[in-house]
Scaffold this active site. Structure first.
Site, PDB file in Angstrom:
ATOM      1  N   SER A  80       0.825  -1.211   0.000  1.00 45.98           N
ATOM      2  CA  SER A  80       0.000   0.000   0.000  1.00 45.98           C
ATOM      3  C   SER A  80       0.859   1.260   0.000  1.00 45.98           C
ATOM      4  CB  SER A  80      -0.898   0.028   1.234  1.00 45.98           C
ATOM      5  OG  SER A  80      -1.604  -1.167   1.369  1.00 45.98           O
TER       6      SER A  80
HETATM    7  N1  SAH Z   1      -0.675  -5.179   4.034  1.00 40.88           N
HETATM    8  C1  SAH Z   1       0.035  -5.423   2.809  1.00 40.88           C
HETATM    9  C2  SAH Z   1      -0.802  -5.051   1.598  1.00 40.88           C
HETATM   10  C3  SAH Z   1      -1.011  -6.263   0.833  1.00 40.88           C
HETATM   11  S1  SAH Z   1      -2.114  -6.211  -0.525  1.00 40.88           S
HETATM   12  C4  SAH Z   1       1.393  -4.759   2.789  1.00 40.88           C
HETATM   13  O1  SAH Z   1       1.705  -3.989   3.726  1.00 40.88           O
HETATM   14  O2  SAH Z   1       2.168  -5.026   1.879  1.00 40.88           O
HETATM   15  C5  SAH Z   1      -3.341  -7.323   0.062  1.00 40.88           C
HETATM   16  C6  SAH Z   1      -2.934  -8.751   0.310  1.00 40.88           C
HETATM   17  O3  SAH Z   1      -4.099  -9.441   0.743  1.00 40.88           O
HETATM   18  C7  SAH Z   1      -2.412  -9.502  -0.905  1.00 40.88           C
HETATM   19  O4  SAH Z   1      -1.153 -10.010  -0.627  1.00 40.88           O
HETATM   20  C8  SAH Z   1      -3.453 -10.609  -1.100  1.00 40.88           C
HETATM   21  O5  SAH Z   1      -2.879 -11.820  -1.562  1.00 40.88           O
HETATM   22  C9  SAH Z   1      -4.015 -10.769   0.304  1.00 40.88           C
HETATM   23  N2  SAH Z   1      -5.346 -11.371   0.406  1.00 40.88           N
HETATM   24  C10 SAH Z   1      -6.413 -11.203  -0.417  1.00 40.88           C
HETATM   25  N3  SAH Z   1      -7.462 -11.935   0.027  1.00 40.88           N
HETATM   26  C11 SAH Z   1      -7.055 -12.556   1.162  1.00 40.88           C
HETATM   27  C12 SAH Z   1      -7.677 -13.460   2.084  1.00 40.88           C
HETATM   28  N4  SAH Z   1      -8.930 -13.895   1.909  1.00 40.88           N
HETATM   29  N5  SAH Z   1      -6.962 -13.884   3.137  1.00 40.88           N
HETATM   30  C13 SAH Z   1      -5.672 -13.489   3.327  1.00 40.88           C
HETATM   31  N6  SAH Z   1      -5.027 -12.659   2.485  1.00 40.88           N
HETATM   32  C14 SAH Z   1      -5.702 -12.197   1.418  1.00 40.88           C
END
Ligand code: SAH
Length: 230
Positions: A80
């Site tokens: 993000s």
């Molecule tokens: N907090 C992260 C942002 C990641 S983007 C950071 O600081 O980098 C969102 C993430 O959520 C992705 O890696 C995606 O694979 C994950 N995601 C999406 N659906 C999900 C679910 N049902 N359970 C766990 N992770 C999930």
């Protein structure tokens, strides 16, 4: 010889190492992208000054780690934008003794920011390879209080519930019931709600006397919340 000595002296007086460059970029990031947009929570600001965001970004994008933008982290996912991480952290109002659940570990950056502040962070990642990579990174960086779990975050993580705070960093169409159940009385949840292909609303949910108070905050754009088979 004289020239050689003056180079040596210059290196000694102002050692411009890569990590110092990143430190300067990080300070600029906090001032120009985060403080200037109204983030005032000191713990959040200090933590954003401290956590080395470039270590959470793939080498190919490292130079852009402190820019005002999300960046690709592989597997079709993104880290993000710094301001969003700061805003979500401030909204959670994390405290030292907190146990926090994150859904969407991704690069681990948001989890590391929270891990600097609170006691324990449990963060779930649905993409197995990304989760394994982030687990390894947390170990290497010494975030022993950040626990990466691979699985579908829809179910939360009952084993360590209830949580003082829950943060969801993928766009969900609705609030997963298990997460509501796993939030402590008086606890806060931050979650982007809306269709994946669209702009979502960042929602703040507070559990008060068993009820959920909902406040819509700002429009955001997150990668989709996907569902697994478990
Ligand atoms: N907090 C992260 C942002 C990641 S983007 C950071 O600081 O980098 C969102 C993430 O959520 C992705 O890696 C995606 O694979 C994950 N995601 C999406 N659906 C999900 C679910 N049902 N359970 C766990 N992770 C999930």
């Amino acid at each position: 010889m004289k020239q050689f000595l003056s180079i040596l002296l210059a290196m000694w007086v102002s050692p411009t190492t890569e990590s110092q460059d990143f430190k300067r970029l990080r300070e600029n990031m906090v001032r120009s992208q985060i403080e200037s947009r109204g983030i005032t929570h000191n713990l959040t600001l200090n933590t954003m000054r401290k956590v080395e965001r470039h270590l959470f970004v793939p080498a190919a994008h490292r130079k852009r780690a402190y820019e005002d933008t999300p960046l690709p982290i592989g597997y079709g996912q993104t880290i993000s934008q710094p301001f969003i991480v700061a805003e979500m952290t401030q909204l959670l109002a994390p405290k030292k003794g907190y146990r926090v659940l994150e859904i969407g570990a991704g690069s681990g950056y948001q989890a590391a920011v929270l891990g600097e502040i609170v006691q324990e962070v449990y963060t779930i990642e649905i993409v197995k390879n990304l989760g394994e990579q982030t687990k390894k990174l947390m170990r290497e960086l010494g975030y022993n209080n950040v626990h990466v779990i691979i699985g579908d975050g829809y179910q939360g993580y009952k084993k360590k519930a209830p949580y003082d705070a829950i943060i969801v960093t993928a766009a969900a169409e609705e609030i997963p019931d298990p997460l509501i159940e796993q939030l402590k009385e008086g606890g806060k949840m931050i979650i982007p709600i809306g269709a994946a292909a669209d702009v979502q609303n960042l929602m703040l949910l507070e559990k008060k006397e068993g009820k959920l108070l909902k406040t819509a905050l700002t429009p955001v754009r997150f990668v989709p919340f996907t569902r697994g088979n478990d």
